[in-house]
Design a protein around this motif. Structure first.
Motif, PDB file in Angstrom:
ATOM      1  N   LEU A 333       4.236   8.936  -0.824  1.00  0.00           N
ATOM      2  CA  LEU A 333       4.706   7.915  -0.107  1.00  0.00           C
ATOM      3  C   LEU A 333       4.167   7.714   0.950  1.00  0.00           C
ATOM      4  O   LEU A 333       3.495   7.762   1.586  1.00  0.00           O
ATOM      5  N   THR A 334       3.736   5.818   1.211  1.00  0.00           N
ATOM      6  CA  THR A 334       3.273   5.593   2.302  1.00  0.00           C
ATOM      7  C   THR A 334       3.950   4.273   3.007  1.00  0.00           C
ATOM      8  O   THR A 334       3.542   4.060   3.808  1.00  0.00           O
ATOM      9  N   HIS A 335       4.927   3.709   2.180  1.00  0.00           N
ATOM     10  CA  HIS A 335       5.800   3.247   2.732  1.00  0.00           C
ATOM     11  C   HIS A 335       7.257   2.817   2.741  1.00  0.00           C
ATOM     12  O   HIS A 335       7.845   2.701   1.963  1.00  0.00           O
ATOM     13  N   LEU A 336       7.494   2.977   3.743  1.00  0.00           N
ATOM     14  CA  LEU A 336       9.819   3.690   3.952  1.00  0.00           C
ATOM     15  C   LEU A 336      10.190   2.458   4.451  1.00  0.00           C
ATOM     16  O   LEU A 336       9.661   2.157   5.451  1.00  0.00           O
ATOM     17  N   GLU A 337      11.186   1.883   3.753  1.00  0.00           N
ATOM     18  CA  GLU A 337      11.833   0.815   4.990  1.00  0.00           C
ATOM     19  C   GLU A 337      13.550   1.599   4.603  1.00  0.00           C
ATOM     20  O   GLU A 337      14.152   1.225   3.314  1.00  0.00           O
ATOM     21  N   VAL A 338      14.453   1.466   6.127  1.00  0.00           N
ATOM     22  CA  VAL A 338      15.395   2.225   5.474  1.00  0.00           C
ATOM     23  C   VAL A 338      16.469   0.634   6.319  1.00  0.00           C
ATOM     24  O   VAL A 338      16.321   0.952   7.379  1.00  0.00           O
ATOM     25  N   ASN A 358       1.121  11.035   3.900  1.00  0.00           N
ATOM     26  CA  ASN A 358       0.562   9.931   3.613  1.00  0.00           C
ATOM     27  C   ASN A 358       1.279   8.755   5.039  1.00  0.00           C
ATOM     28  O   ASN A 358       1.038   7.522   4.186  1.00  0.00           O
ATOM     29  N   LEU A 359       1.892   8.820   5.010  1.00  0.00           N
ATOM     30  CA  LEU A 359       2.823   7.009   5.286  1.00  0.00           C
ATOM     31  C   LEU A 359       1.993   7.040   6.091  1.00  0.00           C
ATOM     32  O   LEU A 359       1.633   7.301   7.388  1.00  0.00           O
ATOM     33  N   THR A 360       2.242   5.230   5.868  1.00  0.00           N
ATOM     34  CA  THR A 360       1.028   4.387   6.860  1.00  0.00           C
ATOM     35  C   THR A 360       2.105   3.530   7.821  1.00  0.00           C
ATOM     36  O   THR A 360       2.331   2.954   8.269  1.00  0.00           O
TER      37      THR A 360
END
Length: 595
Positions: A333-338, A358-360
């Protein structure tokens, strides 16, 4: 001069159009190499389409937007577009002009019509990409004519167009290369049109968007699942789509990589099918779901090992367990929106920090249950983080931001809004450790003051800065930014009551690249400070000045006369003199017109 575009940057638009009128020979037209056109659809778009279609046959990309207006003859206005090409590869003809009364002229004559669309199809037979945005006077007849003439069409955007089933069916019949189709807000369509399109272009279609089409149901999605085996992107926003439709797509489109769903009647069963069948899924966005729980998200985490981008917005029944399943199964996972998922808290985000190295990019919006420990774990585990967005997160403060600053040295973008526990300490840490930061937004964080901006100016070279509503910031902080960030292009200083003319003078002297500035509600800035600002900021394109009592009509006139590239001035109507209005009326916008 070779390598420089003197045409687009120097000639006024009405002269360019006159040149096009005189391009009668094929060799002259070919020399222009016109491949892309972008025009407004309010004014006289049919005339422009006919004019250009009769002279250029190699156009491959046309964008027509009814929200942008155009008029004949074109108003005198120098072109601002810079380009590295020595040929005219793209023509933009769009203006917002002052409309006359609604009784003047026929409404149909000032909008793109079926006749204009037909002329476009006949004149541009090599067309590959067409966008018709909110062209409300285009119907099936025009679309049929276009489809018959443009067999090379690969991308079609019909957002807000009232085309019917016959037009869409014609696209399916004639445009066998179609890959990308947007049907958002096409209220005239039913299942019949979309089913026929799927039958016609099923082998080529890769991307489909549907929103607010009340008569498109699961029947259409079943056809997509059956015939569109190469589909890679699907965006659905509908209360009329149920599990059956999503199941059909999930099971029938094994190459699906992007799935965006806002379907309130879809449940866990559909998400389980996505987790089982969509093994190539890379992006999943779930909006306003009220009928699925952690069970659906567990299935995604278990099956979609290639998932890189996840958005969870207003999904009230998701909890930390669902996010933990994603962290365990989707380590890439590189992009997360909550956003607004009120049952997701600290533990769920901690699991992301521990597993998804690897989260960017991370966005936390309205997450009241996420605390400092979550971001401390992200800081320890996500060394490649480049962008962090925090909005209304009351449990996150300076401790968390210090952890991010120390651990995430690659941070380039930091956007914070209404996080009242974040103050100088956290922002100072960012300035000390995040040397790559270029984009900083701290809106309505009332504990952030001048010391924070001084630290940022010493450690970072910002291109964009927004400190709107941070009332402790004054001249000292902004002057430090002006001296330390000469690359600054965008600046929002609105609602800073302690800001005065000294900071404006420093900005004018040290930030020659400034293009946009927002000064609304700055009560101590006067015409004197504004004149210092614009004297050297010759690249300024946008300036917001509403509710600044120290700025008068003289200050507005100074902006107009000193900024040759100005495109927008937002100000109260009574501060614009008749002379300024005559000189630059087309670039002046009013917050409040006659009451």
């Amino acid at each position: 001069m070779r390598g420089h575009d003197w045409i687009n940057t120097s000639l006024p638009d009405e002269l360019i159009v006159e040149i096009f009128r005189r391009l009668d020979s094929k060799s002259a037209r070919d020399a222009c190499s016109l491949a892309s056109i972008r025009i407004g659809a309010t004014g006289s778009p049919d005339l422009f389409v006919n004019l250009l279609a009769s002279r250029f046959s190699n156009v491959k990309n046309v964008h027509i937007d009814e929200r942008l207006s155009i008029s004949l003859p074109i108003q005198l206005q120098g072109r601002r577009r810079a380009s590295d090409n020595s040929t005219v590869s793209s023509l933009k003809l769009h203006y917002v002009t002052e409309k006359s009364g609604s009784d003047d002229g026929d409404v149909d004559s000032i909008c793109l019509s079926d006749a204009g669309l037909a002329a476009l199809g006949k004149g541009f037979p090599k067309l590959e990409k067409l966008s018709l945005i909110w062209c409300s006077n285009v119907y099936s007849e025009g679309l049929i004519s276009l489809a018959q003439n443009c067999s090379c069409l690969k991308a079609l955007d019909l957002q807000g167009c009232y085309v019917g089933d016959q037009g869409l069916a014609a696209v399916g019949q004639y445009c066998k290369r179609l890959e990308d189709l947007n049907l958002r807000f096409c209220e005239g369509l039913t299942d019949k049109g979309l089913v026929e399109l799927a039958l016609g272009v099923g082998k080529s279609l890769k991307s489909l968007g549907v929103a607010a089409c009340a008569k498109i149901t699961d029947i259409s999605m079943e056809a997509v699942g059956t015939h569109c085996r190469s589909l890679e992107t699907l965006s659905l926003d509908s209360e009329f789509i149920h599990n059956k439709g999503v199941l059909s797509v999930a099971e029938g489109c094994p190459q699906l990589k992007v799935l965006k769903l806002q379907c309130i009647n879809v449940t866990d069963d559909a998400l389980k099918a996505v987790g089982t069948s969509c093994l190539s899924l890379e992006l999943l966005a779930l909006y306003s779901f009220q009928k699925f729980t952690d069970k659906g998200l567990r299935a995604v985490g278990s099956g979609c090992k290639k998932l890189k981008n996840l958005t969870l917005s207003d999904c009230y029944f998701l909890s930390d367990k669902g996010l933990e399943a994603i962290a365990a199964g989707c380590e890439g996972l590189t992009h997360l929106e909550v956003n607004g998922c009120h049952n997701i808290g600290t533990m769920g985000l901690e699991s992301i920090g521990k597993s998804c190295h690897n989260l960017t990019e991370l966005a936390l919006l309205y997450c009241q249950r996420i605390g400092n420990d979550a971001l401390l774990e992200v800081g320890r585990g996500c060394k490649f983080l480049q962008a962090l967005h925090l909005v209304d997160c009351s449990g996150i403060g300076d401790v968390a931001l210090c952890g991010i600053a120390i651990g995430c040295r690659n941070l380039k973008k930091l956007h914070i809004r209404r996080c009242y526990e974040i103050g100088n300490k956290g922002i100072i840490a960012v300035g000390e450790h995040c040397k790559l930061l270029t984009d900083l937004s701290i809106r309505f964080c009332d504990r952030v003051g001048d010391d924070a901006l001084i630290a940022i100016a010493e450690g970072c070279s910002l291109h964009n800065l927004n400190v709107s509503g941070c009332h402790q910031i004054g001249d000292a902080g902004v002057m430090a930014i002006a001296r330390g960030c000469p690359q600054l292009c965008y600046l929002d200083l609105s609602v800073l009551q302690n800001l005065g003319d000294l900071s404006m003078a420093e900005l004018g002297e040290n930030c020659p690249l400034l293009k946009e500035i927002v000064l609304s509600h700055c009560r101590q800035i006067t015409d004197v400070g504004l004149s210092h600002l614009v004297k050297s900021c010759s690249k300024l394109e946008s300036c917001h000045l509403v509710y600044c009592p120290g700025i008068t009509s003289a200050g507005v006139a100074t902006v107009v006369s000193s900024c040759p590239n100005i495109k927008k001035i937002l100000v109260e109507k009574w501060k614009v003199s008749q002379r300024t209005k005559r000189r630059a009326g087309s670039v002046i916008s009013y917050l409040c017109v006659d009451l």
